[in-house]
Design an enzyme around this catalytic site. Sequence first.
Site, PDB file in Angstrom:
ATOM      1  N   ARG A 288     -29.947  18.291   0.854  1.00  0.00           N
ATOM      2  CA  ARG A 288     -28.913  17.694   0.009  1.00  0.00           C
ATOM      3  C   ARG A 288     -29.461  17.123  -1.302  1.00  0.00           C
ATOM      4  NH1 ARG A 288     -24.454  15.292   2.367  1.00  0.00           N
ATOM      5  NH2 ARG A 288     -25.666  15.084   4.257  1.00  0.00           N
ATOM      6  N   TYR A 327     -16.270  14.693   7.744  1.00  0.00           N
ATOM      7  CA  TYR A 327     -17.018  13.426   7.843  1.00  0.00           C
ATOM      8  C   TYR A 327     -16.349  12.298   7.073  1.00  0.00           C
ATOM      9  CZ  TYR A 327     -20.556  17.162   8.303  1.00  0.00           C
ATOM     10  OH  TYR A 327     -21.251  18.298   8.622  1.00  0.00           O
ATOM     11  N   CYS A 354      -3.206  24.992   5.884  1.00  0.00           N
ATOM     12  CA  CYS A 354      -2.099  24.489   6.696  1.00  0.00           C
ATOM     13  C   CYS A 354      -2.589  23.457   7.719  1.00  0.00           C
ATOM     14  CB  CYS A 354      -1.416  25.658   7.390  1.00  0.00           C
ATOM     15  SG  CYS A 354       0.030  25.151   8.308  1.00  0.00           S
ATOM     16  N   GLU A 355      -3.110  22.364   7.226  1.00  0.00           N
ATOM     17  CA  GLU A 355      -3.584  21.268   8.075  1.00  0.00           C
ATOM     18  C   GLU A 355      -3.390  19.989   7.279  1.00  0.00           C
ATOM     19  OE1 GLU A 355      -5.929  21.325  10.963  1.00  0.00           O
ATOM     20  OE2 GLU A 355      -6.218  23.493  11.080  1.00  0.00           O
TER      21      GLU A 355
HETATM   22  N1  LLP Z   1     -34.326  19.378   8.382  1.00  0.00           N
HETATM   23  C1  LLP Z   1     -33.584  19.483   9.493  1.00  0.00           C
HETATM   24  C2  LLP Z   1     -34.237  19.820  10.744  1.00  0.00           C
HETATM   25  C3  LLP Z   1     -32.198  19.268   9.441  1.00  0.00           C
HETATM   26  O1  LLP Z   1     -31.491  19.348  10.557  1.00  0.00           O
HETATM   27  C4  LLP Z   1     -31.589  18.962   8.200  1.00  0.00           C
HETATM   28  C5  LLP Z   1     -30.146  18.749   8.115  1.00  0.00           C
HETATM   29  C6  LLP Z   1     -32.404  18.878   7.054  1.00  0.00           C
HETATM   30  C7  LLP Z   1     -33.776  19.081   7.183  1.00  0.00           C
HETATM   31  C8  LLP Z   1     -31.850  18.579   5.684  1.00  0.00           C
HETATM   32  O2  LLP Z   1     -31.242  17.337   5.612  1.00  0.00           O
HETATM   33  P1  LLP Z   1     -30.736  16.794   4.194  1.00  0.00           P
HETATM   34  O3  LLP Z   1     -31.941  16.550   3.332  1.00  0.00           O
HETATM   35  O4  LLP Z   1     -29.867  17.840   3.595  1.00  0.00           O
HETATM   36  O5  LLP Z   1     -30.015  15.571   4.525  1.00  0.00           O
HETATM   37  N2  LLP Z   1     -23.306  19.067   6.977  1.00  0.00           N
HETATM   38  C9  LLP Z   1     -23.685  17.674   6.855  1.00  0.00           C
HETATM   39  C10 LLP Z   1     -25.189  17.499   6.876  1.00  0.00           C
HETATM   40  C11 LLP Z   1     -25.841  18.075   8.113  1.00  0.00           C
HETATM   41  C12 LLP Z   1     -27.348  17.992   8.059  1.00  0.00           C
HETATM   42  C13 LLP Z   1     -27.970  18.758   9.170  1.00  0.00           C
HETATM   43  N3  LLP Z   1     -29.391  18.790   9.136  1.00  0.00           N
HETATM   44  C14 LLP Z   1     -23.057  17.111   5.586  1.00  0.00           C
HETATM   45  O6  LLP Z   1     -22.350  17.830   4.879  1.00  0.00           O
HETATM   46  O7  LLP Z   1     -23.212  15.916   5.297  1.00  0.00           O
END
Ligand code: LLP
Length: 429
Positions: A288, A327, A354-355
């Site tokens: 992210r 979320y 449609c939600e």
């Molecule tokens: N490494 C692993 C093993 C992970 O499971 C994840 C994210 C990352 C790295 C990267 O994390 P980040 O730096 O992006 O926070 N869909 C959700 C976020 C799910 C994250 C899952 N794992 C959202 O939109 O907030």
Amino acid sequence: MNLPPHLSVRDSHLFIGEHDTVALAEEFGTPLFVTDEERVRARFREYREALEGHYDRVRVLYAAKANGNLALLRVLASEGAGADVFSPGELELALRAGMDPDRLLFNGSSKSREDLALAAGHGVRVSLDSLDELRALDAVAGTLGKTTEVAFRVNPALEIPTHPKIATGLASSKFGIPHAEVKEAYAAVLACEHVRPVGLHCHIGSQILALEPFVEAARVMIRLAGEVADLGARLEFVDLGGGLGIPYRRGDESAPSPREYADAVMPVFVAGVEALGIHPALWVEPGRSIVADSTVLLTRVNSTKAAHRRFINVDAGFNHLIRPAMYDAYHEVVVANRADATPVGPATVAGPICESGDILASDRPLPDVGEGDLVAVLDAGAYGFSMSSQYNSRPRGAEVLVRGDDRAPMRRAETLEDLVLAQATPPWL
Ligand code: LLP
């Protein structure tokens, strides 16, 4: 609203880099994801340079799940990025983008033998999630005549201040082995013939805005590295995962920068490995914080409605950006063709799905808006397109990359034809 450096308002229009979002929407249609290449490069470099300022063996693996567009992966590969890949698809994309297999880590909480064979076949290191998986990989690698290097994903059992659905290191989380079982797990790997333990891996959660949880995770990992080293395993890397958040609420939220992250975590890591007399590489896996703010989602207003609330009905919904629905996530919205107009009162930006949960932004102070206006949803670069769907049989929109004066599609919009491409008609119909 504090816009990131690549976004600006010029003559009432929202610009991304040197490009007028209004012109981009005309040229490429909506819904449209637009990504600023230089912003992605800058964030990646900030991570690498900040970490390298503290330690000589550092590797930044981009978490490909955040945004797996091939062009974006190519951009990151050209910066020397590796990738955390969580599926055969992400592995395929990272390899096609030209990433070196040596710079990839194959993750997953439920890998099939086919998945493991794919990783082993490419010589990619694997992060194991259970002892069962260890046995399967030993067998699979043996059949291929390979030795696969592995880490265990460790669950450090930390309470993390983020949304429960994205806190992955809680004691109750499905990921990894309990930290109390690390010794047993590495002893089991050492007894395997075709698997070699080289790493220790954790990821505590996502969208974390405080530094202390990362520091705490580093402490736990150093303690575990000591336990693993005592067993006789030679640790070549410790992977602290990703998880750094971004300030989605651009009015009143701030997030630590990659530099602040490095300045908080690295002294603990460096002092820890020095005390243990080991010199493993330090890996991180941000997703992210590298790509989220690089991208805006442009969506056209179809209609407005004064009901119990003022609704602005747009052509993108949770089929394009599921984060608000899934979320309760907050994304700033800007009326891109009248970006400095004065708000006239609260309005709710609703998608075409449609939600009733198909809301991109609730009760925001927005100007007068009508059919044909353009809304930009900010910070849509992470977990936007990568979590999109064809729900309600809506084709997904296009993605465009901008760099300097250049702009080019990095994914075409799907068409109605794309909806039926993979479908088959049983012979009796
Ligand atoms: N490494 C692993 C093993 C992970 O499971 C994840 C994210 C990352 C790295 C990267 O994390 P980040 O730096 O992006 O926070 N869909 C959700 C976020 C799910 C994250 C899952 N794992 C959202 O939109 O907030």
